[in-house]
Design a protein around this motif. Sequence first.
Motif, PDB file in Angstrom:
ATOM      1  N   ILE A   7       0.860  -1.181   0.000  1.00  0.00           N
ATOM      2  CA  ILE A   7       0.000   0.000   0.000  1.00  0.00           C
ATOM      3  C   ILE A   7       0.900   1.237   0.000  1.00  0.00           C
ATOM      4  O   ILE A   7       1.807   1.350   0.817  1.00  0.00           O
ATOM      5  CB  ILE A   7      -0.914   0.022   1.245  1.00  0.00           C
ATOM      6  N   GLY A   8       0.624   2.172  -0.907  1.00  0.00           N
ATOM      7  CA  GLY A   8       1.449   3.378  -0.999  1.00  0.00           C
ATOM      8  C   GLY A   8       2.708   3.108  -1.781  1.00  0.00           C
ATOM      9  O   GLY A   8       3.825   3.281  -1.281  1.00  0.00           O
ATOM     10  N   GLY A   9       2.562   2.715  -3.044  1.00  0.00           N
ATOM     11  CA  GLY A   9       3.681   2.169  -3.802  1.00  0.00           C
ATOM     12  C   GLY A   9       4.501   3.136  -4.614  1.00  0.00           C
ATOM     13  O   GLY A   9       5.417   2.710  -5.324  1.00  0.00           O
ATOM     14  N   SER A  10       4.246   4.447  -4.522  1.00  0.00           N
ATOM     15  CA  SER A  10       4.936   5.369  -5.427  1.00  0.00           C
ATOM     16  C   SER A  10       6.211   5.995  -4.858  1.00  0.00           C
ATOM     17  O   SER A  10       6.966   6.623  -5.595  1.00  0.00           O
ATOM     18  CB  SER A  10       3.981   6.498  -5.849  1.00  0.00           C
ATOM     19  N   VAL A  27       8.909 -15.051  -2.246  1.00  0.00           N
ATOM     20  CA  VAL A  27       7.829 -14.064  -2.263  1.00  0.00           C
ATOM     21  C   VAL A  27       7.208 -13.963  -3.647  1.00  0.00           C
ATOM     22  O   VAL A  27       7.900 -13.972  -4.664  1.00  0.00           O
ATOM     23  CB  VAL A  27       8.342 -12.674  -1.829  1.00  0.00           C
ATOM     24  N   GLU A  28       5.887 -13.859  -3.666  1.00  0.00           N
ATOM     25  CA  GLU A  28       5.147 -13.510  -4.886  1.00  0.00           C
ATOM     26  C   GLU A  28       4.460 -12.165  -4.635  1.00  0.00           C
ATOM     27  O   GLU A  28       3.602 -12.060  -3.764  1.00  0.00           O
ATOM     28  CB  GLU A  28       4.098 -14.575  -5.213  1.00  0.00           C
ATOM     29  N   LEU A  29       4.857 -11.150  -5.365  1.00  0.00           N
ATOM     30  CA  LEU A  29       4.253  -9.817  -5.220  1.00  0.00           C
ATOM     31  C   LEU A  29       2.954  -9.804  -6.008  1.00  0.00           C
ATOM     32  O   LEU A  29       2.959  -9.854  -7.238  1.00  0.00           O
ATOM     33  CB  LEU A  29       5.218  -8.740  -5.724  1.00  0.00           C
ATOM     34  N   LYS A  30       1.830  -9.698  -5.282  1.00  0.00           N
ATOM     35  CA  LYS A  30       0.515  -9.809  -5.909  1.00  0.00           C
ATOM     36  C   LYS A  30       0.052  -8.490  -6.510  1.00  0.00           C
ATOM     37  O   LYS A  30      -0.539  -8.472  -7.592  1.00  0.00           O
ATOM     38  CB  LYS A  30      -0.519 -10.303  -4.889  1.00  0.00           C
ATOM     39  N   TRP A  31       0.253  -7.402  -5.790  1.00  0.00           N
ATOM     40  CA  TRP A  31      -0.161  -6.094  -6.304  1.00  0.00           C
ATOM     41  C   TRP A  31       0.558  -4.984  -5.545  1.00  0.00           C
ATOM     42  O   TRP A  31       1.053  -5.188  -4.436  1.00  0.00           O
ATOM     43  CB  TRP A  31      -1.677  -5.897  -6.225  1.00  0.00           C
ATOM     44  N   VAL A  32       0.604  -3.817  -6.211  1.00  0.00           N
ATOM     45  CA  VAL A  32       1.158  -2.606  -5.612  1.00  0.00           C
ATOM     46  C   VAL A  32       0.109  -1.516  -5.794  1.00  0.00           C
ATOM     47  O   VAL A  32      -0.214  -1.137  -6.923  1.00  0.00           O
ATOM     48  CB  VAL A  32       2.486  -2.189  -6.269  1.00  0.00           C
ATOM     49  N   HIS A  33      -0.416  -1.025  -4.690  1.00  0.00           N
ATOM     50  CA  HIS A  33      -1.496  -0.040  -4.738  1.00  0.00           C
ATOM     51  C   HIS A  33      -0.942   1.381  -4.610  1.00  0.00           C
ATOM     52  O   HIS A  33      -0.015   1.644  -3.839  1.00  0.00           O
ATOM     53  CB  HIS A  33      -2.489  -0.300  -3.598  1.00  0.00           C
ATOM     54  N   SER A  34      -1.523   2.282  -5.378  1.00  0.00           N
ATOM     55  CA  SER A  34      -1.190   3.701  -5.253  1.00  0.00           C
ATOM     56  C   SER A  34      -2.374   4.529  -5.709  1.00  0.00           C
ATOM     57  O   SER A  34      -2.965   4.255  -6.754  1.00  0.00           O
ATOM     58  CB  SER A  34       0.040   4.062  -6.089  1.00  0.00           C
ATOM     59  N   TYR A  61      -7.503  -2.901  -4.036  1.00  0.00           N
ATOM     60  CA  TYR A  61      -6.694  -3.891  -3.321  1.00  0.00           C
ATOM     61  C   TYR A  61      -7.615  -4.922  -2.703  1.00  0.00           C
ATOM     62  O   TYR A  61      -8.778  -4.646  -2.395  1.00  0.00           O
ATOM     63  CB  TYR A  61      -5.842  -3.247  -2.241  1.00  0.00           C
ATOM     64  N   ASP A  62      -7.106  -6.122  -2.566  1.00  0.00           N
ATOM     65  CA  ASP A  62      -7.836  -7.213  -1.933  1.00  0.00           C
ATOM     66  C   ASP A  62      -6.913  -7.854  -0.901  1.00  0.00           C
ATOM     67  O   ASP A  62      -5.903  -8.452  -1.250  1.00  0.00           O
ATOM     68  CB  ASP A  62      -8.272  -8.241  -2.980  1.00  0.00           C
TER      69      ASP A  62
END
Length: 323
Positions: A7-10, A27-34, A61-62
Motif C-alpha cells: 500500500i502506498g507504492g509510489s 515471495v510472490e508480489l501480488k499487487w502494488v497499490h497507489s 486492493y484485496d
Amino acid sequence: MIKAGIIGGSGYAAGELIRILINHPDVELKWVHSRTVAGQRIVDVHQGLHGEIDMTFSSTYDLKGLDVLFCCRPAGKTREFLAENDVPEDLRIIDLSRDYRISDPSHDFVYGLSELNRKPMVRGARHVANPGCLAMAVELSLIPLAKNLLLNSDIHTTVITGATSEGAESRPTNHYAWRNDNMVVYRPFRHTQEPEIIQTLSAMQQSFRSQLNMVPVRGAFSRGIMAVTYLECPLELAQIIKIYQDYYDDHNFTFITSKIPDLKDVVNTNKCIIHLDKIDGKLLITAVIDNLLKGAAGNAVHTMNLLFGLQETTGLTMKSVAF
C-alpha cells in the motif's frame, strides 16, 4: 510462496521494496497499490526495473489471500487504512510509517529493530512497526552500551541524511538546485524520531535518564545516513569494542570496523557499519546505513523473513556501490 501486497507504492522506500521482493526467492508480489499513480506502469515510476516486472499500479486492493502487507503511506495513513478496512486476523502487517512505533495499549505492533526485538518477531508477532531511518542509525550506535548499563552521561549526536530521507514528494529541500553543494540543520533537539530512540534505549537500560541531543543535518547527497555520536564512557576502548562485537556477533547486518566507514560502504546494502574510538575520555561512535534499505525497505524485508521463519539474509544479499 509468501503472497505480498504494498500500500502506498509510489515513494522511494516502496520502490526499493519492490526491487527486493520481485527478486526474493520466497515471495510472490501480488499487487502494488497507489492512489497517485494508479494505472501507470511500475517501470515508468521506479527506474531500473525494465525487464524485471510487468505490472501496473493498482487502484484497488484485496487483502484476502495475502500473507503480508507492507504499508508505505505517509504518517497517520496506516492507522486510517486499518480503521477503514476489514483486515484478516492472520495477515502480517509491516508498517514503514511512524504510526505504531511508540508502544501503547491501543495496538500490538512490535518495534521492528531486529537487533533488539528478533525474538518476538520469530515467536508469533503479526504486526511490526519499522523504525525510522535516523532512529535506526542512532539506536544501533547505542544499544550495546544500553544493554551494559553504560548510558549514564548526556548523548550528543549529529545525523547527516541524504535527500531521499525526505521522500519522493517534491519540496524545496529536496530540489537539486537547493540541495546540491548545500547543507542545513533541521529540527535540532526536536526531531520526530527522538521519542522512539528514547523508548528503545529505556527498554534496554531502565535506569536511562540521559539527555539525547540530536542535531539532524540535510546532506548534499541522494541516499545514506551517517550518525556521529559522542558521550562519556569509563571503559577502555578495547573493552568497548568487545561489548559491541559480542552484541552484534549473531546479527547478520551490523558490523564493527577498525576503519572509519564511508557512506559508500553501505549504500545499496542492508548493512550498518560502526566504528568506535576513544578521544580525551570521550567515546566517539560513527555509524553509517542506507536510509532506504537498512533504514526502510531492507529492514522491512528482514522482519518479514523473521515473521515467516526464513533465513534472515534471504533476498538481502546486495552489493555496495563502493565508488
